[in-house]
Design a protein around this motif. Structure first.
Motif, PDB file in Angstrom:
ATOM      1  N   LEU A 265      -5.613   1.009  -5.178  1.00 25.85           N
ATOM      2  CA  LEU A 265      -5.469   2.358  -5.723  1.00 25.85           C
ATOM      3  C   LEU A 265      -5.763   2.352  -7.218  1.00 25.85           C
ATOM      4  CD1 LEU A 265      -2.201   3.575  -3.922  1.00 25.85           C
ATOM      5  CD2 LEU A 265      -4.567   3.728  -3.160  1.00 25.85           C
ATOM      6  N   GLU A 266      -6.643   3.254  -7.636  1.00 26.41           N
ATOM      7  CA  GLU A 266      -7.035   3.366  -9.040  1.00 26.41           C
ATOM      8  C   GLU A 266      -6.932   4.822  -9.483  1.00 26.41           C
ATOM      9  OE1 GLU A 266     -10.979   1.905  -9.422  1.00 26.41           O
ATOM     10  OE2 GLU A 266     -10.531  -0.087  -8.612  1.00 26.41           O
TER      11      GLU A 266
ATOM     12  N   TYR B 135      -8.280  11.880 -10.928  1.00 26.36           N
ATOM     13  CA  TYR B 135      -8.990  11.265  -9.804  1.00 26.36           C
ATOM     14  C   TYR B 135      -8.287   9.969  -9.374  1.00 26.36           C
ATOM     15  CZ  TYR B 135     -13.019   9.209  -7.313  1.00 26.36           C
ATOM     16  OH  TYR B 135     -13.862   8.650  -6.385  1.00 26.36           O
ATOM     17  N   ILE B 136      -8.009   9.852  -8.076  1.00 25.38           N
ATOM     18  CA  ILE B 136      -7.412   8.641  -7.497  1.00 25.38           C
ATOM     19  C   ILE B 136      -8.289   8.198  -6.331  1.00 25.38           C
ATOM     20  CG2 ILE B 136      -5.406   7.671  -6.294  1.00 25.38           C
ATOM     21  CD1 ILE B 136      -3.680   9.753  -7.721  1.00 25.38           C
TER      22      ILE B 136
ATOM     23  N   ARG C 137     -11.853  11.943 -14.700  1.00 26.06           N
ATOM     24  CA  ARG C 137     -12.924  11.999 -13.707  1.00 26.06           C
ATOM     25  C   ARG C 137     -12.597  13.044 -12.630  1.00 26.06           C
ATOM     26  NH1 ARG C 137     -15.144   6.914 -10.008  1.00 26.06           N
ATOM     27  NH2 ARG C 137     -16.557   8.144  -8.690  1.00 26.06           N
ATOM     28  N   PRO C 138     -13.565  13.870 -12.223  1.00 23.93           N
ATOM     29  CA  PRO C 138     -13.299  14.860 -11.181  1.00 23.93           C
ATOM     30  C   PRO C 138     -13.676  14.337  -9.791  1.00 23.93           C
ATOM     31  CG  PRO C 138     -15.414  15.318 -12.159  1.00 23.93           C
ATOM     32  CD  PRO C 138     -14.883  14.084 -12.864  1.00 23.93           C
TER      33      PRO C 138
ATOM     34  N   GLY D 285      -8.081  14.242  -5.838  1.00 24.18           N
ATOM     35  CA  GLY D 285      -7.906  14.725  -7.194  1.00 24.18           C
ATOM     36  C   GLY D 285      -7.404  16.153  -7.187  1.00 24.18           C
ATOM     37  N   GLU D 286      -6.935  16.576  -8.337  1.00 21.79           N
ATOM     38  CA  GLU D 286      -6.515  17.963  -8.485  1.00 21.79           C
ATOM     39  C   GLU D 286      -7.750  18.842  -8.669  1.00 21.79           C
ATOM     40  OE1 GLU D 286      -2.492  19.226 -10.107  1.00 21.79           O
ATOM     41  OE2 GLU D 286      -3.284  17.880 -11.618  1.00 21.79           O
ATOM     42  N   THR D 287      -7.765  19.952  -7.965  1.00 25.24           N
ATOM     43  CA  THR D 287      -8.877  20.892  -8.111  1.00 25.24           C
ATOM     44  C   THR D 287      -8.339  22.305  -8.309  1.00 25.24           C
ATOM     45  OG1 THR D 287      -9.026  21.230  -5.708  1.00 25.24           O
ATOM     46  CG2 THR D 287     -10.432  19.530  -6.669  1.00 25.24           C
TER      47      THR D 287
END
Length: 310
Positions: free
Chosen positions: A104-105, A135-136, A110-111, A148-150
């Motif tokens: 996991l990163e 971004y994960i 980053r989107p 990711g959150e959007t």
């Protein structure tokens, strides 16, 4: 889906995450003290200028005061930008220790790319406004995923104003085996609001597949559409339906779900910015960490269920 390892998370929070939160809390308080002292000084100088009629000196002080206010703003922004990566990385280190989750990163800026969002078929292509961050990526079993959150908006045909279409976590995962079929699941109460998206899905050969859903609670809460030849019951297994329905009832938040051949998409709406720090009150809170952990592990568990059953 009850979040796993909550007892372990509490221990990890006390020993690892809380000390980092306290360090960041000290930084927040130092910045606040600087702001308070600055405001007091500016107020005092202003009074002196008025009493002694030194207004002509204001022009001389404008530049250094503006420079100092700008430096305070930069300190606040550095605090905000350092808080989330520090805490999320610690939390991902904890999740990485769980069986079946690895690599996991996290990247704060980053989107998750727009084409992933559009490919899901859950929303109308080419939204008027698309923003993404946090971004994960990693592996769940043998399935690679990214999330990711959007924050997505479209111009309303009724009011000609931008309105929110989706705000929350969006996930894209890839089956490690050849898979075919297309399916989309929307919250039933959102069908009217998402009419253009549903119409576009129907226009690409989608059809209602509610008749293939045997769980009456799931059928009442979610609308299911699929393309011809898709094995709906093989994708939305009864345990998966039960789990998604239970989460929706417990959390009261909308879930979106789609499969497009080897691509799996999940959307989880929420009305807050994940782990965005408060500046005028303390961030030392287990509940703040638990909420984020719950959202992340829900997404990972859904991916894990697919990895194990497909």
């Amino acid at each position: 889906m009850i979040p796993p390892r909550l007892h372990e998370l509490r221990l990890y929070y006390n020993t690892t995450i809380r000390p980092e939160l306290l360090r960041l809390e000290g930084l927040r308080k130092r910045i606040l003290r600087g702001i308070a002292v600055s405001l007091a000084a500016i107020f005092t100088v202003g009074i002196v200028f008025l009493v002694y009629d030194l207004g002509f000196l204001i022009l001389i002080l404008v530049v250094p005061v503006a420079f100092y206010v700008g430096s305070l703003y930069l300190r606040i922004e550095r605090f905000r930008q350092s808080f989330k990566p520090a805490v999320i990385q610690l939390l991902l280190d904890f999740i990485n220790d769980a069986p079946n989750f690895r690599s996991l990163e996290y990247n704060a800026t980053r989107p998750i790319l727009r084409d992933r969002f559009e490919r899901s078929g859950l929303f109308r292509p080419h939204p008027d406004s698309y923003r993404a961050e946090d971004y994960i990526r990693g592996l769940v079993g043998e399935m690679a995923f990214e999330m990711g959150e959007t924050y997505v908006q479209e111009i309303s045909p009724a009011s000609n104003r931008l309105e929110v279409v989706f705000s929350g976590l969006f996930v894209h995962a890839i089956f490690n085996e050849e898979t075919s079929g297309r399916l989309a699941v929307w919250p039933r109460h959102k069908l009217r609001r998402l009419k253009r998206s549903v119409d576009a899905y129907i226009g690409s050969r989608g059809r209602s597949a509610d008749i293939e859903i045997l769980n009456p609670g799931f059928r009442e809460t979610f609308a299911v559409y699929a393309h011809p030849g898709t094995k709906v019951a093989g994708i939305l297994t009864p345990p998966m339906q039960d789990a998604l329905l239970e989460f929706h009832r417990r959390e009261g938040r909308d879930l979106y779900f789609a499969v497009h051949d080897q691509d799996l998409f999940i959307g989880l709406e929420h009305g807050y910015d994940l782990l965005e720090p408060h500046f005028f009150r303390s961030n030392v809170s287990f509940q703040l960490i638990r909420k984020f952990y719950t959202d992340i592990t829900l997404m990972l568990q859904v991916i894990q269920d697919f990895d194990q059953t497909h």
